[in-house]
Design a protein around this motif. Structure first.
Motif, PDB file in Angstrom:
ATOM      1  N   GLY A 202      16.385   2.977   5.852  1.00 14.76           N
ATOM      2  CA  GLY A 202      15.596   1.775   5.620  1.00 14.76           C
ATOM      3  C   GLY A 202      14.314   2.113   4.890  1.00 14.76           C
ATOM      4  O   GLY A 202      14.164   3.208   4.325  1.00 14.76           O
ATOM      5  N   SER A 203      13.370   1.202   4.918  1.00 21.01           N
ATOM      6  CA  SER A 203      12.122   1.375   4.195  1.00 21.01           C
ATOM      7  C   SER A 203      10.942   1.085   5.113  1.00 21.01           C
ATOM      8  O   SER A 203      10.825  -0.020   5.644  1.00 21.01           O
ATOM      9  CB  SER A 203      12.085   0.424   2.986  1.00 21.01           C
ATOM     10  N   GLN A 204      10.077   2.090   5.284  1.00 21.41           N
ATOM     11  CA  GLN A 204       8.838   1.909   6.029  1.00 21.41           C
ATOM     12  C   GLN A 204       7.732   1.573   5.043  1.00 21.41           C
ATOM     13  O   GLN A 204       7.412   2.365   4.152  1.00 21.41           O
ATOM     14  CB  GLN A 204       8.477   3.154   6.821  1.00 21.41           C
ATOM     15  N   GLN A 205       7.152   0.399   5.195  1.00 23.61           N
ATOM     16  CA  GLN A 205       6.176  -0.097   4.242  1.00 23.61           C
ATOM     17  C   GLN A 205       4.865  -0.452   4.948  1.00 23.61           C
ATOM     18  O   GLN A 205       4.859  -0.752   6.143  1.00 23.61           O
ATOM     19  CB  GLN A 205       6.713  -1.347   3.528  1.00 23.61           C
ATOM     20  N   VAL A 206       3.782  -0.445   4.172  1.00 24.61           N
ATOM     21  CA  VAL A 206       2.481  -0.915   4.641  1.00 24.61           C
ATOM     22  C   VAL A 206       1.960  -1.922   3.624  1.00 24.61           C
ATOM     23  O   VAL A 206       1.977  -1.661   2.413  1.00 24.61           O
ATOM     24  CB  VAL A 206       1.475   0.234   4.822  1.00 24.61           C
ATOM     25  N   TRP A 207       1.500  -3.070   4.138  1.00 20.00           N
ATOM     26  CA  TRP A 207       1.045  -4.166   3.283  1.00 20.00           C
ATOM     27  C   TRP A 207      -0.357  -4.607   3.694  1.00 20.00           C
ATOM     28  O   TRP A 207      -0.759  -4.439   4.852  1.00 20.00           O
ATOM     29  CB  TRP A 207       1.992  -5.358   3.400  1.00 20.00           C
ATOM     30  N   ARG A 208      -1.065  -5.221   2.749  1.00 22.57           N
ATOM     31  CA  ARG A 208      -2.392  -5.778   3.009  1.00 22.57           C
ATOM     32  C   ARG A 208      -2.486  -7.170   2.387  1.00 22.57           C
ATOM     33  O   ARG A 208      -1.914  -7.434   1.326  1.00 22.57           O
ATOM     34  CB  ARG A 208      -3.466  -4.866   2.426  1.00 22.57           C
ATOM     35  N   HIS A 209      -3.218  -8.044   3.061  1.00 21.28           N
ATOM     36  CA  HIS A 209      -3.451  -9.386   2.530  1.00 21.28           C
ATOM     37  C   HIS A 209      -4.802  -9.884   3.023  1.00 21.28           C
ATOM     38  O   HIS A 209      -5.372  -9.353   3.987  1.00 21.28           O
ATOM     39  CB  HIS A 209      -2.336 -10.353   2.961  1.00 21.28           C
ATOM     40  N   GLN A 210      -5.316 -10.895   2.375  1.00 29.74           N
ATOM     41  CA  GLN A 210      -6.558 -11.530   2.796  1.00 29.74           C
ATOM     42  C   GLN A 210      -6.244 -12.564   3.864  1.00 29.74           C
ATOM     43  O   GLN A 210      -5.455 -13.476   3.642  1.00 29.74           O
ATOM     44  CB  GLN A 210      -7.263 -12.180   1.608  1.00 29.74           C
ATOM     45  N   SER A 211      -6.868 -12.427   5.013  1.00 31.13           N
ATOM     46  CA  SER A 211      -6.594 -13.328   6.133  1.00 31.13           C
ATOM     47  C   SER A 211      -7.598 -14.473   6.161  1.00 31.13           C
ATOM     48  O   SER A 211      -8.814 -14.249   6.131  1.00 31.13           O
ATOM     49  CB  SER A 211      -6.659 -12.556   7.457  1.00 31.13           C
ATOM     50  N   SER A 212      -7.085 -15.674   6.263  1.00 35.46           N
ATOM     51  CA  SER A 212      -7.975 -16.823   6.452  1.00 35.46           C
ATOM     52  C   SER A 212      -8.438 -16.918   7.898  1.00 35.46           C
ATOM     53  O   SER A 212      -9.513 -17.457   8.179  1.00 35.46           O
ATOM     54  CB  SER A 212      -7.255 -18.116   6.047  1.00 35.46           C
ATOM     55  N   ALA A 213      -7.664 -16.373   8.831  1.00 37.57           N
ATOM     56  CA  ALA A 213      -8.036 -16.421  10.250  1.00 37.57           C
ATOM     57  C   ALA A 213      -9.232 -15.523  10.539  1.00 37.57           C
ATOM     58  O   ALA A 213     -10.185 -15.927  11.215  1.00 37.57           O
ATOM     59  CB  ALA A 213      -6.855 -16.025  11.125  1.00 37.57           C
ATOM     60  N   THR A 214      -9.191 -14.293  10.047  1.00 38.15           N
ATOM     61  CA  THR A 214     -10.245 -13.323  10.342  1.00 38.15           C
ATOM     62  C   THR A 214     -11.317 -13.267   9.255  1.00 38.15           C
ATOM     63  O   THR A 214     -12.385 -12.699   9.487  1.00 38.15           O
ATOM     64  CB  THR A 214      -9.659 -11.913  10.522  1.00 38.15           C
ATOM     65  N   GLY A 215     -11.023 -13.801   8.084  1.00 37.07           N
ATOM     66  CA  GLY A 215     -11.972 -13.722   6.983  1.00 37.07           C
ATOM     67  C   GLY A 215     -12.093 -12.332   6.394  1.00 37.07           C
ATOM     68  O   GLY A 215     -13.075 -12.025   5.714  1.00 37.07           O
ATOM     69  N   THR A 216     -11.088 -11.488   6.644  1.00 36.35           N
ATOM     70  CA  THR A 216     -11.103 -10.100   6.170  1.00 36.35           C
ATOM     71  C   THR A 216      -9.729  -9.743   5.624  1.00 36.35           C
ATOM     72  O   THR A 216      -8.734 -10.419   5.917  1.00 36.35           O
ATOM     73  CB  THR A 216     -11.408  -9.133   7.326  1.00 36.35           C
ATOM     74  N   PRO A 217      -9.628  -8.645   4.874  1.00 37.83           N
ATOM     75  CA  PRO A 217      -8.293  -8.104   4.592  1.00 37.83           C
ATOM     76  C   PRO A 217      -7.663  -7.615   5.893  1.00 37.83           C
ATOM     77  O   PRO A 217      -8.350  -7.066   6.753  1.00 37.83           O
ATOM     78  CB  PRO A 217      -8.574  -6.935   3.633  1.00 37.83           C
ATOM     79  N   MET A 218      -6.362  -7.836   6.034  1.00 42.11           N
ATOM     80  CA  MET A 218      -5.626  -7.346   7.200  1.00 42.11           C
ATOM     81  C   MET A 218      -4.433  -6.532   6.725  1.00 42.11           C
ATOM     82  O   MET A 218      -3.770  -6.890   5.751  1.00 42.11           O
ATOM     83  CB  MET A 218      -5.157  -8.508   8.071  1.00 42.11           C
ATOM     84  N   THR A 219      -4.165  -5.449   7.431  1.00 39.91           N
ATOM     85  CA  THR A 219      -3.089  -4.528   7.083  1.00 39.91           C
ATOM     86  C   THR A 219      -2.026  -4.554   8.177  1.00 39.91           C
ATOM     87  O   THR A 219      -2.344  -4.643   9.361  1.00 39.91           O
ATOM     88  CB  THR A 219      -3.647  -3.103   6.937  1.00 39.91           C
TER      89      THR A 219
ATOM     90  N   LEU B 264       0.807  -1.212   0.000  1.00 35.43           N
ATOM     91  CA  LEU B 264       0.000   0.000   0.000  1.00 35.43           C
ATOM     92  C   LEU B 264       0.839   1.260   0.000  1.00 35.43           C
ATOM     93  O   LEU B 264       0.413   2.302  -0.519  1.00 35.43           O
ATOM     94  CB  LEU B 264      -0.938   0.011   1.211  1.00 35.43           C
ATOM     95  N   SER B 265       2.023   1.208   0.600  1.00 36.67           N
ATOM     96  CA  SER B 265       2.878   2.391   0.631  1.00 36.67           C
ATOM     97  C   SER B 265       4.305   1.988   0.966  1.00 36.67           C
ATOM     98  O   SER B 265       4.558   0.912   1.530  1.00 36.67           O
ATOM     99  CB  SER B 265       2.375   3.421   1.653  1.00 36.67           C
ATOM    100  N   GLU B 266       5.238   2.865   0.623  1.00 39.46           N
ATOM    101  CA  GLU B 266       6.647   2.667   0.966  1.00 39.46           C
ATOM    102  C   GLU B 266       7.326   4.024   1.022  1.00 39.46           C
ATOM    103  O   GLU B 266       7.172   4.843   0.116  1.00 39.46           O
ATOM    104  CB  GLU B 266       7.343   1.775  -0.050  1.00 39.46           C
ATOM    105  N   SER B 267       8.083   4.276   2.102  1.00 34.35           N
ATOM    106  CA  SER B 267       8.817   5.522   2.261  1.00 34.35           C
ATOM    107  C   SER B 267      10.187   5.227   2.849  1.00 34.35           C
ATOM    108  O   SER B 267      10.306   4.455   3.810  1.00 34.35           O
ATOM    109  CB  SER B 267       8.071   6.488   3.192  1.00 34.35           C
TER     110      SER B 267
END
Length: 279
Positions: free
Chosen positions: A14-31, A6-9
């Motif tokens: 170093g690199s500060q990043q934000v990622w998202r994925h679909q979680s099988s545990a929660t059944g939702t996207p998680m960031t 989602l982002s990288e600065s």
């Protein structure tokens, strides 16, 4: 499993990043947020997990915690998960201390929460697998820390998983949800009325039931408005003493519960973890 950046600065080399994925545990996207120090492509770095507190997302620590310079100096990957599932179909509560932003790192068994609020599985199992498969991290060198509700999470996750984490620390943790209003509300709502089932989510109860950690570092502000009614650091100290554990508990004069407090001492914690995460 697909990861979406989602982002990288760039930050502190170093690199500060934000990622998202679909979680099988929660059944939702998680960031989740990841700070990755500059390093050789063939090098795997130790990882420090950060669990945030009530009302937080992945973003609070990323912006306010001031861990990046210390992690760059010591060569540590720093990961900030979200505190709960999110989405229009995810159940919520009007109060700040339950529902979205207040997952308490438990696996809910009560409806309507059980469908999505499986944060223990997400933090202990799913997210580590995601991180191990996507980033240059050494999963034999893990540490864990957190603030308030996240301090509760850090202590209980580490106590339940002996040997997984080389280092464990916390800022102003909720040490005993069995003995405070925040915990009583959350654990009743997520787990039901059988308090025996709560013990796996209470650091004091886990120690009473035989769990041990070789070392723990806790910083707690003496001016924290939640110290007496909710956090009750003395209960953890007493349980450790009875169990023969010797935690390092630093009561910081004049400091409150905020990220101003956390940011003041986070470099100390990163350095403390770094000593224990060396190869």
């Amino acid at each position: 499993m697909t990861l979406e950046k989602l982002s990288e600065s760039l930050c502190h080399g170093g690199s500060q990043q934000v990622w998202r994925h679909q979680s099988s545990a929660t059944g939702t996207p998680m960031t989740f947020a990841v700070f990755r120090p500059e390093h050789r492509t063939t090098e795997k770095l130790p990882v420090l997990w950060w669990l945030s507190g009530l009302t937080c997302t992945h973003e609070n620590a990323m912006i306010k915690c001031e861990y990046k310079a210390a992690c760059a100096e010591h060569g540590i990957v720093f990961i900030c998960p979200d505190t709960s599932p999110r989405g229009e179909d995810v159940p919520d509560d009007e109060a700040y201390d339950f529902g979205k932003g207040a997952g308490f790192y438990v696996n809910a068994t009560q409806e309507p929460w059980a469908r999505n609020f499986q944060m223990r599985t997400y933090i202990e199992d799913e997210l580590p697998q995601v991180v191990a498969g996507a980033f240059d991290v050494d999963m034999d060198r893990q540490g864990i820390s957190g603030h308030s509700m996240g301090g509760h999470g850090a202590l209980t996750v580490s106590l339940r998983n002996p040997g997984r984490f080389r280092s464990t620390s916390a800022f102003a943790p909720i040490v005993s949800p069995l003995n405070c209003p925040w915990g009583d509300k959350a654990l009743t709502g997520y787990l039901g009325d059988n308090r025996d089932t709560w013990r796996q989510y209470d650091s004091v109860a886990l120690i009473e039931d035989g769990a041990r950690l070789p070392e723990v570092l806790i910083d707690q502000g003496r001016a924290d408005e939640w110290l007496e009614p909710q956090l009750k650091t003395h209960l953890f100290a007493d349980a450790c003493r009875r169990a023969g554990m010797e935690p390092t508990i630093r009561m910081q004069e004049g400091y409150d519960h905020s990220y101003f407090f956390v940011s003041t001492f986070i470099a100390d914690h990163v350095a403390w973890h770094a000593e224990r995460l060396k190869a």
